[in-house]
Enzyme design. Structure first.
Site, PDB file in Angstrom:
ATOM      1  N   HIS A   1       0.831  -1.217   0.000  1.00 13.30           N
ATOM      2  CA  HIS A   1       0.000   0.000   0.000  1.00 13.30           C
ATOM      3  C   HIS A   1       0.859   1.257   0.000  1.00 13.30           C
ATOM      4  O   HIS A   1       1.952   1.289   0.566  1.00 13.30           O
ATOM      5  CB  HIS A   1      -0.993  -0.002   1.160  1.00 13.30           C
ATOM      6  CG  HIS A   1      -0.406   0.052   2.542  1.00 13.30           C
ATOM      7  ND1 HIS A   1      -0.128   1.243   3.184  1.00 13.30           N
ATOM      8  CD2 HIS A   1      -0.088  -0.924   3.426  1.00 13.30           C
ATOM      9  CE1 HIS A   1       0.340   0.996   4.397  1.00 13.30           C
ATOM     10  NE2 HIS A   1       0.380  -0.307   4.569  1.00 13.30           N
TER      11      HIS A   1
ATOM     12  N   ASP B   1      -0.292   4.432   1.000  1.00  9.69           N
ATOM     13  CA  ASP B   1      -0.628   5.462   1.987  1.00  9.69           C
ATOM     14  C   ASP B   1       0.145   5.262   3.281  1.00  9.69           C
ATOM     15  O   ASP B   1       0.646   4.169   3.584  1.00  9.69           O
ATOM     16  CB  ASP B   1      -2.131   5.490   2.270  1.00  9.69           C
ATOM     17  CG  ASP B   1      -2.641   4.207   2.941  1.00  9.69           C
ATOM     18  OD1 ASP B   1      -2.217   3.112   2.503  1.00  9.69           O
ATOM     19  OD2 ASP B   1      -3.450   4.311   3.872  1.00  9.69           O
TER      20      ASP B   1
ATOM     21  N   ASP C   1       6.214   1.858   6.493  1.00 12.55           N
ATOM     22  CA  ASP C   1       4.908   1.201   6.392  1.00 12.55           C
ATOM     23  C   ASP C   1       4.060   2.042   5.446  1.00 12.55           C
ATOM     24  O   ASP C   1       3.444   2.998   5.868  1.00 12.55           O
ATOM     25  CB  ASP C   1       4.289   1.111   7.788  1.00 12.55           C
ATOM     26  CG  ASP C   1       2.924   0.455   7.804  1.00 12.55           C
ATOM     27  OD1 ASP C   1       2.525  -0.129   6.785  1.00 12.55           O
ATOM     28  OD2 ASP C   1       2.243   0.546   8.845  1.00 12.55           O
TER      29      ASP C   1
ATOM     30  N   GLU D   1      -5.001   1.740   2.707  1.00 11.68           N
ATOM     31  CA  GLU D   1      -4.948   0.525   3.532  1.00 11.68           C
ATOM     32  C   GLU D   1      -5.006   0.880   5.012  1.00 11.68           C
ATOM     33  O   GLU D   1      -5.638   0.171   5.811  1.00 11.68           O
ATOM     34  CB  GLU D   1      -3.664  -0.253   3.225  1.00 11.68           C
ATOM     35  CG  GLU D   1      -3.580  -1.622   3.902  1.00 11.68           C
ATOM     36  CD  GLU D   1      -2.888  -1.622   5.263  1.00 11.68           C
ATOM     37  OE1 GLU D   1      -2.831  -2.686   5.888  1.00 11.68           O
ATOM     38  OE2 GLU D   1      -2.425  -0.545   5.714  1.00 11.68           O
ATOM     39  N   GLU D   2      -4.352   1.981   5.385  1.00 10.67           N
ATOM     40  CA  GLU D   2      -4.258   2.345   6.796  1.00 10.67           C
ATOM     41  C   GLU D   2      -5.605   2.696   7.416  1.00 10.67           C
ATOM     42  O   GLU D   2      -5.747   2.696   8.636  1.00 10.67           O
ATOM     43  CB  GLU D   2      -3.283   3.515   6.979  1.00 10.67           C
ATOM     44  CG  GLU D   2      -1.838   3.198   6.638  1.00 10.67           C
ATOM     45  CD  GLU D   2      -1.180   2.258   7.641  1.00 10.67           C
ATOM     46  OE1 GLU D   2      -1.865   1.805   8.572  1.00 10.67           O
ATOM     47  OE2 GLU D   2       0.019   1.974   7.481  1.00 10.67           O
TER      48      GLU D   2
ATOM     49  N   ASP E   1       4.277  -6.303   3.714  1.00 10.38           N
ATOM     50  CA  ASP E   1       3.888  -5.322   4.723  1.00 10.38           C
ATOM     51  C   ASP E   1       4.249  -5.803   6.119  1.00 10.38           C
ATOM     52  O   ASP E   1       3.689  -5.361   7.113  1.00 10.38           O
ATOM     53  CB  ASP E   1       2.365  -5.058   4.627  1.00 10.38           C
ATOM     54  CG  ASP E   1       1.937  -3.776   5.328  1.00 10.38           C
ATOM     55  OD1 ASP E   1       2.802  -2.968   5.687  1.00 10.38           O
ATOM     56  OD2 ASP E   1       0.719  -3.589   5.513  1.00 10.38           O
TER      57      ASP E   1
ATOM     58  N   HIS F   1       3.999   3.938  12.295  1.00 14.51           N
ATOM     59  CA  HIS F   1       2.957   4.887  12.714  1.00 14.51           C
ATOM     60  C   HIS F   1       3.463   5.947  13.682  1.00 14.51           C
ATOM     61  O   HIS F   1       2.663   6.659  14.289  1.00 14.51           O
ATOM     62  CB  HIS F   1       1.743   4.183  13.333  1.00 14.51           C
ATOM     63  CG  HIS F   1       0.993   3.293  12.395  1.00 14.51           C
ATOM     64  ND1 HIS F   1      -0.307   2.880  12.627  1.00 14.51           N
ATOM     65  CD2 HIS F   1       1.345   2.730  11.220  1.00 14.51           C
ATOM     66  CE1 HIS F   1      -0.706   2.104  11.640  1.00 14.51           C
ATOM     67  NE2 HIS F   1       0.294   1.994  10.768  1.00 14.51           N
TER      68      HIS F   1
END
Length: 416
Positions: free
Chosen positions: A83, A85, A146, A180-181, A203, A386
């Protein structure tokens, strides 16, 4: 892999993380932020330069491309997916990636905010990376490993396979997703166009990790309704929904039932957003457990706390809405044991230790598995995601590329 090959994964990664692709859970558009397409356009340009002539970005922000088969065998079509994002938890604007060459094991003080210090005590995996080249952000943003580490790994795989036609493989489909997040990553994937038989997301975290099990997940919205009245004349009339919601949140257990008090195979209930006024308040939750059946039990218990709070405020009322988010991929992946076996074989050939893990979260692969594409997860090296302490080892990313090259060959070799 060819000893003459110069990995491109680190240079690609450093370029990609400087493109802001943060998704927005409060947006109703798809993708939730138009800027995610900025990276998509770059990836399409690079894929076309590599030689993948069908690479394109569709209206929903998905990037599709094909590495054509170069074998006469009828090999299952494999999809590699990552992903684009980054998480809403921490800003992804103006990311300044920093390469710490030959990491020495000491604390990493991030230059744009000296209070942000990455330590081996807080991040034990770093101890295993002494001597590696570590990439971090500068202290004011997340890094975006990520999942731009996964994106860069797949891009380098494509680059390698095109440059080395002697490596035999079946058709490989590339899929890069937005959002995705925020749990919407595969909402508009065209499965027919994708046309893959099996998939792997890139991932995962530490070197050698392979994830064939994730949480099952629901979202719950609790809406409290109060009774409004002019505050100057509110005696025996006003029922403040904010106070009902506050009591409800205070009723939640302090020593279990929450992400900050659980680990291993324990599920949890987690409030993530509160919004409202005295008349009406909504509280959003995420509900997680490896056992799908336990989600209903968690939700029933949560609703009991809701009823207790409403019962303390006569005149108030509530609504309790449950939405399915994703399910444990193991329910599907376990039906295809060769997917795990082939990854283990590929890691052995790449001299990477194989570690099967369960993820306390979900990936695009969780939902893709239930959309007809069994899709476990392979490591990228992304760690501490994150947040501002996010980091990745360049060597971990390079080894992931090596594993994918071996995996493509294993699928071809195992096809009779």
């Amino acid at each position: 892999m060819s000893l003459q090959y110069t990995y491109t994964v680190a240079d690609r990664f450093i370029k990609y993380v400087q493109v802001d692709t943060q998704s927005d859970p409060q947006s109703d558009s798809f993708p939730s932020t138009a800027k995610q397409k900025d990276l998509g356009k770059i990836l399409v340009e690079e894929l076309l330069e590599i030689g993948l002539t069908d690479a394109h970005l569709d209206e929903w922000g998905y990037v599709y491309a094909t590495i054509p088969a170069n074998t006469d065998k009828k090999v299952p079509v494999i999809c590699f997916c990552s992903h684009m994002d980054t998480a809403p938890d921490c800003t992804g604007k103006n990311v300044k990636p920093i390469v710490h060459k030959n990491y020495d094991g000491k604390d990493i003080v991030l230059p744009d905010d000296n209070t942000q210090v990455i330590t081996t005590k807080a991040h034990p995996y770093l101890r295993e990376k002494i001597g590696d080249d570590i990439i971090t952000a500068s202290g004011t943003t997340l890094l975006g490993a990520d999942n731009k580490a996964g994106v860069a790994i797949i891009m380098d795989l494509a680059n390698y396979l095109v440059q080395h036609p002697e490596v035999k493989h079946g058709a490989i489909r590339i899929l890069f997703t937005p959002d995705e997040e925020i749990g919407r990553g595969v909402n508009h994937v065209d499965m027919k166009k994708l046309g893959a038989d099996f998939g792997y997301t890139l991932d995962g975290g530490s070197l050698g990790s392979f994830t064939d099990e994730t949480f099952s997940a629901d979202g719950v919205t609790v809406t409290f309704h109060g009774v409004t009245a002019h505050p100057g004349y509110a005696k025996d009339k006003l029922v403040n929904a904010l106070k009902v919601a506050g009591l409800f949140l205070d009723l939640l257990p302090k020593d279990h039932f929450s992400p900050e008090t659980t680990d291993g195979r324990d599920g949890f209930v987690h409030p993530v957003h509160v919004e409202g006024i005295a008349e009406k308040v909504s509280v959003q939750f995420i509900i997680r457990d490896f056992d799908t059946e336990k989600l209903k039990k968690h939700e029933a218990r949560l609703e009991e706390f809701v009823k207790q709070a409403v019962g303390r405020y006569p005149g108030s009322s509530y609504e309790f809405e449950v939405k399915e988010q994703y399910r444990n991929m193991k329910e599907v992946v376990a039906l295809h044991p060769q997917m795990s076996e082939y990854v283990q074989k590929a890691m052995e050939q790449a001299q990477v230790p194989f570690k099967k893990e369960s993820a306390r979260g979900g990936t695009d692969g969780s939902r893709l598995s239930f959309m007809g594409l069994p899709c476990p997860d392979i490591f990228t090296g992304e760690m501490a995601f994150h947040g501002k302490h996010e980091y990745v080892s360049i060597q971990d990313m390079q080894k992931a590329v090596h594993v994918l090259v071996q995996l493509a060959q294993v699928w071809e070799q195992e096809t009779k």
